[in-house]
Write an enzyme that holds these catalytic residues in place. Sequence first.
Site, mmCIF file in Angstrom:
data_model
loop_
_atom_site.group_PDB
_atom_site.id
_atom_site.type_symbol
_atom_site.label_atom_id
_atom_site.label_comp_id
_atom_site.label_asym_id
_atom_site.label_seq_id
_atom_site.Cartn_x
_atom_site.Cartn_y
_atom_site.Cartn_z
ATOM 1 N N LYS A 287 -3.958 10.847 4.967
ATOM 2 C CA LYS A 287 -3.451 10.101 6.119
ATOM 3 C C LYS A 287 -2.372 10.967 6.770
ATOM 4 O O LYS A 287 -1.164 10.716 6.632
ATOM 5 C CB LYS A 287 -2.853 8.761 5.695
ATOM 6 C CG LYS A 287 -3.803 7.849 4.883
ATOM 7 C CD LYS A 287 -3.500 7.930 3.418
ATOM 8 C CE LYS A 287 -4.187 6.880 2.568
ATOM 9 N NZ LYS A 287 -5.590 6.691 2.712
ATOM 10 N N ASP B 18 17.076 9.953 -8.308
ATOM 11 C CA ASP B 18 18.510 10.259 -8.265
ATOM 12 C C ASP B 18 19.051 10.357 -6.842
ATOM 13 O O ASP B 18 20.112 10.943 -6.614
ATOM 14 C CB ASP B 18 18.813 11.565 -9.015
ATOM 15 C CG ASP B 18 18.633 11.421 -10.525
ATOM 16 O OD1 ASP B 18 18.703 10.277 -11.017
ATOM 17 O OD2 ASP B 18 18.412 12.446 -11.190
ATOM 18 N N HIS C 166 -9.209 11.249 1.548
ATOM 19 C CA HIS C 166 -8.283 10.139 1.347
ATOM 20 C C HIS C 166 -6.972 10.352 2.097
ATOM 21 O O HIS C 166 -6.065 9.530 2.037
ATOM 22 C CB HIS C 166 -8.018 9.965 -0.155
ATOM 23 C CG HIS C 166 -7.328 8.689 -0.511
ATOM 24 N ND1 HIS C 166 -5.985 8.634 -0.838
ATOM 25 C CD2 HIS C 166 -7.785 7.420 -0.578
ATOM 26 C CE1 HIS C 166 -5.656 7.380 -1.118
ATOM 27 N NE2 HIS C 166 -6.713 6.624 -0.955
ATOM 28 N N HIS D 183 0.810 -1.219 0.000
ATOM 29 C CA HIS D 183 0.000 0.000 0.000
ATOM 30 C C HIS D 183 0.848 1.276 0.000
ATOM 31 O O HIS D 183 0.326 2.377 0.058
ATOM 32 C CB HIS D 183 -0.907 -0.034 1.237
ATOM 33 C CG HIS D 183 -2.040 0.920 1.204
ATOM 34 N ND1 HIS D 183 -2.174 1.943 2.123
ATOM 35 C CD2 HIS D 183 -3.102 1.025 0.364
ATOM 36 C CE1 HIS D 183 -3.270 2.628 1.864
ATOM 37 N NE2 HIS D 183 -3.852 2.094 0.810
ATOM 38 N N LYS E 58 3.271 4.471 -1.068
ATOM 39 C CA LYS E 58 3.386 5.408 -2.185
ATOM 40 C C LYS E 58 4.692 6.178 -2.008
ATOM 41 O O LYS E 58 4.748 7.175 -1.273
ATOM 42 C CB LYS E 58 2.214 6.390 -2.240
ATOM 43 C CG LYS E 58 0.868 5.747 -2.592
ATOM 44 C CD LYS E 58 0.075 5.389 -1.382
ATOM 45 C CE LYS E 58 -1.315 4.881 -1.738
ATOM 46 N NZ LYS E 58 -2.028 4.312 -0.582
ATOM 47 N N ASP F 216 0.902 19.159 18.815
ATOM 48 C CA ASP F 216 1.519 20.367 19.351
ATOM 49 C C ASP F 216 2.069 21.224 18.213
ATOM 50 O O ASP F 216 1.443 21.321 17.162
ATOM 51 C CB ASP F 216 2.580 20.015 20.392
ATOM 52 C CG ASP F 216 1.960 19.371 21.642
ATOM 53 O OD1 ASP F 216 0.751 19.587 21.867
ATOM 54 O OD2 ASP F 216 2.675 18.654 22.361
#
Length: 458
Positions: free
Chosen positions: A334, A126, A332, A119, A121, A339
């Site tokens: 996450k 380079d 969508h 899952h 991404k 603080d």
Amino acid sequence: MKPARRSSRWVPGNRFDLLENGEAFFPRVFEAIAGARREVLLETFILFDDKIGQGLHAALLKAARNGAEVHVLVDGFGSPDLSESFIGPLVAAGVRFRIFDPGGLRIFGQRLNVLRRMHRKIVVVDGEVGFIGGINYSADHVADFGPEAKQDYSVEVRGPILAQMHAFARSVVDKGDKGRRTNPQATTTAEPAPDAAAAPAPEHGQAAPPRAARRRWPFGARAADAQLPAAGPADAIFVTRDNHAHTNDIERHYRVALRAARERVVIANAYFFPGYRFIREMRRAARRGVEVRLILQGQPDMPIVRTAASMLYDHLIRGGVRIYEYCDRPLHGKVALVDGEWSTVGSSNLDPLSLSLNLEANVVIRDRAFNATLHERLSHLMDHSCRQVEPTPPGRWDGLRLLRSYCLFHLMRWFPAWAGWLPRHEPEISLVQPDATAASAGAAPVPGDGSGRWPSAT
């Protein structure tokens, strides 16, 4: 080859740019890939053959034709219908295109390989610039997709933390190449299960980790730290989750931050149904006077998502947590902040799939400027696009709510244990060969509307 290890310490000298939605993310990542001189490492759950997928396709082709070594890993469940016409030109140009656990078995048209997915991404170009977050390569991450376009976040990364991101992504490639089998259709290797991130850095007043733990550097990280100059003021930790040695690292970082919170917590997460200990830390923070706010989906892409999260509402609200439902379109993201310094952005939802089954990657950031930027964007969401959830008034259903809370409590208390009972197999990574792109990709045509959309948590 052992998986790359990552240090548990904060890595200083990094810069993080928040990229909100596809409009900010795709131009930056496509430009970076197309301009690659030496290497592109890309992992994603979803890649569709739509206008966004075609944009990525063009950037990858340009990088490969310019002589860069290009590696792409997509998930076989999230990206099930890429055609030979899409994959073939990439492989012919020299792109090493891999599919995580292609599966293929279906019953009544339903795929069965839904558990323990790749899952993540991640992009590293380079060894100098990287991207990590929740955004997939599909048209539903840009506003002109319509009401179902997703609200999401990623970050562009520069600085020494890229040594850990690069070592991790490269370990997937190197492990796969080292264990390659001879197969005329596709090269298949056991899933490398790279290490996840190390333990959270000590908070104020906590003991430092043992000296042996402090000496654990990622493969190549010390050299890369020396080569990559400081790019900004941010300290960072790269943290991942796997099904082997690091099954709860991302959740552990969240819980440590919640325990240390003194002023504010904001969590925005698409799929929210964490375990008992996570909920307990949220309630404890609220009870000691911390402002704890939670942003969830009000217009979910899957109705069951809102149903599951809403079962926790009474318990959280009565504990002092303020809940907001984002109503403009599907959420969508996450992301979270605590603080004035701590933030995290990544692929991990706060549900059983992400916390107990899937392979995930987040970056934990300690930087006041980034925290302030993320706080401003999430505050804008709450002020203009959310409705605050009110506590359920007392009534005749109190007994039923009490019973539901009791059952829910025990479900959440034990879900990390029962997650281990779910079907387990050793996933495979298939390397698509130039003469077998259709066969190794399981290349059914893309659905007729070109969206390639599937009902899966992303």
